[in-house]
Design an enzyme around this catalytic site. Structure first.
Site, short mmCIF file in Angstrom:
data_model
loop_
_atom_site.label_atom_id
_atom_site.label_comp_id
_atom_site.label_asym_id
_atom_site.label_seq_id
_atom_site.Cartn_x
_atom_site.Cartn_y
_atom_site.Cartn_z
N LYS A 1 2.08 -3.76 6.81
CA LYS A 1 2.49 -4.01 5.26
C LYS A 1 3.93 -3.67 5.09
O LYS A 1 4.68 -4.29 4.24
CB LYS A 1 1.85 -2.76 4.49
CG LYS A 1 0.24 -3.06 4.30
CD LYS A 1 -0.01 -4.13 3.34
CE LYS A 1 -1.46 -4.66 3.44
NZ LYS A 1 -1.70 -6.00 2.78
N TYR B 1 -1.80 -0.84 10.71
CA TYR B 1 -1.89 -1.49 9.35
C TYR B 1 -0.89 -0.96 8.50
O TYR B 1 -0.26 -2.14 7.91
CB TYR B 1 -3.29 -1.01 8.81
CG TYR B 1 -3.46 -1.19 7.22
CD1 TYR B 1 -3.60 -2.39 7.05
CD2 TYR B 1 -3.40 -0.29 6.37
CE1 TYR B 1 -3.76 -2.77 5.47
CE2 TYR B 1 -3.34 -0.32 5.13
CZ TYR B 1 -3.72 -1.76 4.75
OH TYR B 1 -3.53 -1.80 3.45
N SER C 1 0.88 -1.14 0.04
CA SER C 1 -0.05 -0.05 -0.05
C SER C 1 0.89 1.25 -0.21
O SER C 1 1.81 1.39 0.51
CB SER C 1 -0.93 -0.07 1.39
OG SER C 1 -1.41 1.42 1.48
P1 NAD Z 1 -10.87 -6.90 1.42
O1 NAD Z 1 -11.16 -7.06 2.82
O2 NAD Z 1 -11.95 -6.77 0.44
O3 NAD Z 1 -10.23 -8.34 0.95
C1 NAD Z 1 -9.06 -9.22 1.93
C2 NAD Z 1 -9.84 -10.58 1.90
O4 NAD Z 1 -8.94 -11.15 2.63
C3 NAD Z 1 -11.10 -10.68 2.55
O5 NAD Z 1 -11.85 -11.38 1.58
C4 NAD Z 1 -11.07 -11.23 3.68
O6 NAD Z 1 -12.00 -12.20 3.96
C5 NAD Z 1 -9.64 -12.02 3.42
N1 NAD Z 1 -8.99 -12.63 4.71
C6 NAD Z 1 -8.54 -11.47 5.62
N2 NAD Z 1 -7.58 -12.10 6.50
C7 NAD Z 1 -7.65 -13.57 6.03
C8 NAD Z 1 -6.97 -14.77 6.70
N3 NAD Z 1 -6.04 -14.62 7.72
N4 NAD Z 1 -7.08 -15.86 5.93
C9 NAD Z 1 -8.07 -16.12 4.65
N5 NAD Z 1 -8.42 -14.84 4.09
C10 NAD Z 1 -8.27 -13.77 4.95
O7 NAD Z 1 -9.68 -5.94 0.97
P2 NAD Z 1 -9.18 -5.46 -0.49
O8 NAD Z 1 -9.58 -4.00 -0.54
O9 NAD Z 1 -9.60 -6.39 -1.51
O10 NAD Z 1 -7.70 -5.64 -0.25
C11 NAD Z 1 -6.85 -6.48 -0.60
C12 NAD Z 1 -5.49 -6.34 -0.35
O11 NAD Z 1 -5.07 -5.08 -0.71
C13 NAD Z 1 -5.23 -6.17 1.42
O12 NAD Z 1 -4.05 -6.81 1.74
C14 NAD Z 1 -5.28 -4.76 1.43
O13 NAD Z 1 -4.49 -4.51 2.78
C15 NAD Z 1 -4.51 -4.25 0.34
N6 NAD Z 1 -4.63 -3.00 -0.03
C16 NAD Z 1 -6.04 -2.51 -0.22
C17 NAD Z 1 -6.16 -1.11 -0.46
C18 NAD Z 1 -7.72 -0.52 -0.53
O14 NAD Z 1 -7.74 0.52 -0.44
N7 NAD Z 1 -8.54 -1.25 -0.86
C19 NAD Z 1 -5.21 -0.12 -0.64
C20 NAD Z 1 -3.90 -0.70 -0.47
C21 NAD Z 1 -3.52 -2.03 -0.33
C1 WQD Z 2 -9.71 9.52 0.66
C2 WQD Z 2 -9.73 11.29 0.95
C3 WQD Z 2 -10.20 11.80 3.04
C4 WQD Z 2 -13.81 9.75 3.78
C5 WQD Z 2 -7.13 4.66 2.82
C6 WQD Z 2 -5.94 4.11 3.66
C7 WQD Z 2 -5.00 3.61 2.99
C8 WQD Z 2 -5.27 2.74 1.88
C9 WQD Z 2 -6.54 3.50 0.93
C10 WQD Z 2 -5.21 0.48 2.26
C11 WQD Z 2 -9.09 11.79 2.14
C12 WQD Z 2 -11.62 12.03 2.47
C13 WQD Z 2 -12.83 10.37 3.06
C14 WQD Z 2 -14.97 10.53 4.18
C15 WQD Z 2 -13.79 12.34 3.29
N1 WQD Z 2 -5.83 1.52 2.28
N2 WQD Z 2 -12.64 11.27 3.15
N3 WQD Z 2 -14.81 11.93 3.73
O1 WQD Z 2 -7.10 7.90 3.45
O2 WQD Z 2 -6.27 8.18 1.32
O3 WQD Z 2 -6.21 6.05 2.45
O4 WQD Z 2 -7.42 3.93 1.92
O5 WQD Z 2 -4.22 0.29 2.08
O6 WQD Z 2 -3.95 2.87 3.77
O7 WQD Z 2 -5.33 4.90 4.75
O8 WQD Z 2 -8.36 7.03 1.30
O9 WQD Z 2 -10.82 6.80 0.77
O10 WQD Z 2 -10.29 7.10 3.40
O11 WQD Z 2 -9.97 8.94 1.80
O12 WQD Z 2 -13.61 13.71 3.08
O13 WQD Z 2 -16.08 10.17 4.59
O14 WQD Z 2 -11.36 11.56 1.01
O15 WQD Z 2 -9.90 12.80 4.11
O16 WQD Z 2 -8.69 13.08 1.63
P1 WQD Z 2 -7.07 7.25 2.22
P2 WQD Z 2 -9.69 7.42 2.03
#
Ligand code: NAD
Ligand code: WQD
Length: 329
Positions: A152, A148, A124
């Site tokens: 990562k 979190y 991330s």
């Molecule tokens: P998500 O929660 O929708 O998907 C993660 C899946 O992993 C879920 O279905 C959950 O049930 C499963 N899971 C969690 N722990 C587990 C375990 N111990 N064993 C088996 N299954 C397990 O999340 P996502 O948005 O699809 O994110 C996927 C990956 O990408 C995550 O690692 C997240 O940290 C990373 N990521 C997400 C974002 C984002 O904003 N969505 C941004 C950057 C990185």
């Molecule tokens: C985006 C923008 C908020 C909600 C997060 C995690 C990051 C990654 C992605 C996993 C910001 C603003 C949001 C609301 C708002 N996840 N906002 N009102 O914070 O960039 O990233 O998700 O790895 O680790 O921190 O994403 O969608 O929460 O926010 O004004 O109700 O929207 O302040 O500027 P963020 P976000």
């Protein structure tokens, strides 16, 4: 080639399963449904017309992993599974470190035991320190600010060390802000409880689930004062994994790539685009800044473009339209 997709029932995992199946890969999915359910797996089957070997199991359960690796000759792992809610990680750090680190460590043990040499990891942009110049290149300073993000960071380090010791090919993908949904509207982001992220909250406000969106701060040093992020369509992100797999097949060692568009979009721009393309109302109010938020974050996508041949193709309009296509059902 057979790919083990961990967390394949989740938001990004399910969209990647669709693209993998469409590209002709065989997949096996493991998910414990801690943040998902069978609907996403059924949706992937519906979109692709293909069946998927699925294991409902926890990655911390080594016996369950033994079963999967005995049943299938896995060539590559795409490791999405993990807990991802920043606020929850501050409240429950032990649970977050346990889940995210032990899942990754168990996969490494299985790779050693079953001679699997390729892994793609969901990292991330949250691993970058908040005070880097923009855009963020892969060698920008690292320094997460919540458990979190640290989980990562630590998984990246574990995988880098394991790749060096074992001669593996590991790709660390640092996602920026994944949004949108499959154009079919069959799969998308389905957060449990009140969403933390912007787009799900906008969509639910447009549905009438919430009275208004709180915009967290309008006094940042950005063009309109609201926070600026690099939103990337989840289908583009999914396709980035196909490119990463091609790379994994040709290289060894550990490589890191940003997956973003390189374009910063403000909260207000996102709200106005969502309203315009979907012809819906999204009432909002300006609220105080959210603790831990930075003003601006966007990727330098050049390395992924040059080395992986990956370039995000979908627009902010596509992101808003497809998000609504899933949420309005
Ligand atoms: P998500 O929660 O929708 O998907 C993660 C899946 O992993 C879920 O279905 C959950 O049930 C499963 N899971 C969690 N722990 C587990 C375990 N111990 N064993 C088996 N299954 C397990 O999340 P996502 O948005 O699809 O994110 C996927 C990956 O990408 C995550 O690692 C997240 O940290 C990373 N990521 C997400 C974002 C984002 O904003 N969505 C941004 C950057 C990185
Ligand atoms: C985006 C923008 C908020 C909600 C997060 C995690 C990051 C990654 C992605 C996993 C910001 C603003 C949001 C609301 C708002 N996840 N906002 N009102 O914070 O960039 O990233 O998700 O790895 O680790 O921190 O994403 O969608 O929460 O926010 O004004 O109700 O929207 O302040 O500027 P963020 P976000």
């Amino acid at each position: 080639m057979k790919i083990l997709v961990t967390g394949g029932a989740g938001y990004i995992g399910s969209h990647t399963c669709v693209e993998l199946l469409d590209a002709g890969y065989d997949i096996v999915v493991i998910d414990n449904f801690s943040n998902s359910d069978m609907a996403a797996i059924d949706g992937v089957k519906q979109i692709t017309g293909k069946d998927i070997p699925f294991y409902q199991a926890d990655l911390r359960d080594m016996a369950a992993l033994d079963q999967i690796f005995t049943d299938h000759r896995i060539d590559c792992i795409i490791h999405f599974a993990g807990k991802k809610a920043v606020g929850e990680s501050v409240a429950m750090p032990v649970e977050y470190y346990d889940n995210n680190l032990n899942s990754t460590l168990n996969l490494c043990k299985a790779m050693e035991k079953y001679d699997v040499t390729k892994l793609i990891f969901s990292s991330s942009a949250t691993v970058y320190r908040g005070d880097n110049p923009m855009p963020l290149t892969e060698d920008a300073a690292l320094g997460p600010i919540n458990p979190y993000g640290w989980s990562k960071f630590m998984c990246e380090q574990i995988l880098q060390d394991a790749a060096a010791a074992n001669g593996w090919s590991v790709v660390l993908l640092r996602y920026f802000n994944p949004v949108g949904a499959h154009t079919s509207g069959i799969i998308g982001e389905n957060p449990r409880g009140i969403p933390n992220n912007l787009i799900p909250f906008i969509a639910q406000t447009a549905c009438g689930t919430h009275r208004e969106l709180n915009i967290f701060g309008d006094d940042y040093d950005t063009p309109d004062g609201t926070g600026v992020r690099d939103y990337i369509h989840v289908v583009d992100l999914a396709l980035g994994h196909i490119k990463a797999m091609d790379y994994c097949n040709k290289n060894t060692g550990c490589a890191v790539f940003n997956l973003g568009t390189g374009k910063g979009v403000s909260v207000l721009e996102m709200v106005e685009t969502f309203k315009r393309v979907n012809q819906v109302d999204v009432p909002y109010a300006i609220a105080p800044r959210r603790p831990g938020d930075s003003a601006t974050s966007y990727a330098d996508p050049a390395k992924a473009e040059q080395i992986l041949g990956f370039r995000a193709a979908k627009s902010v309009e596509d992101m808003c339209r497809d998000s609504w296509g899933f949420n309005r059902r």
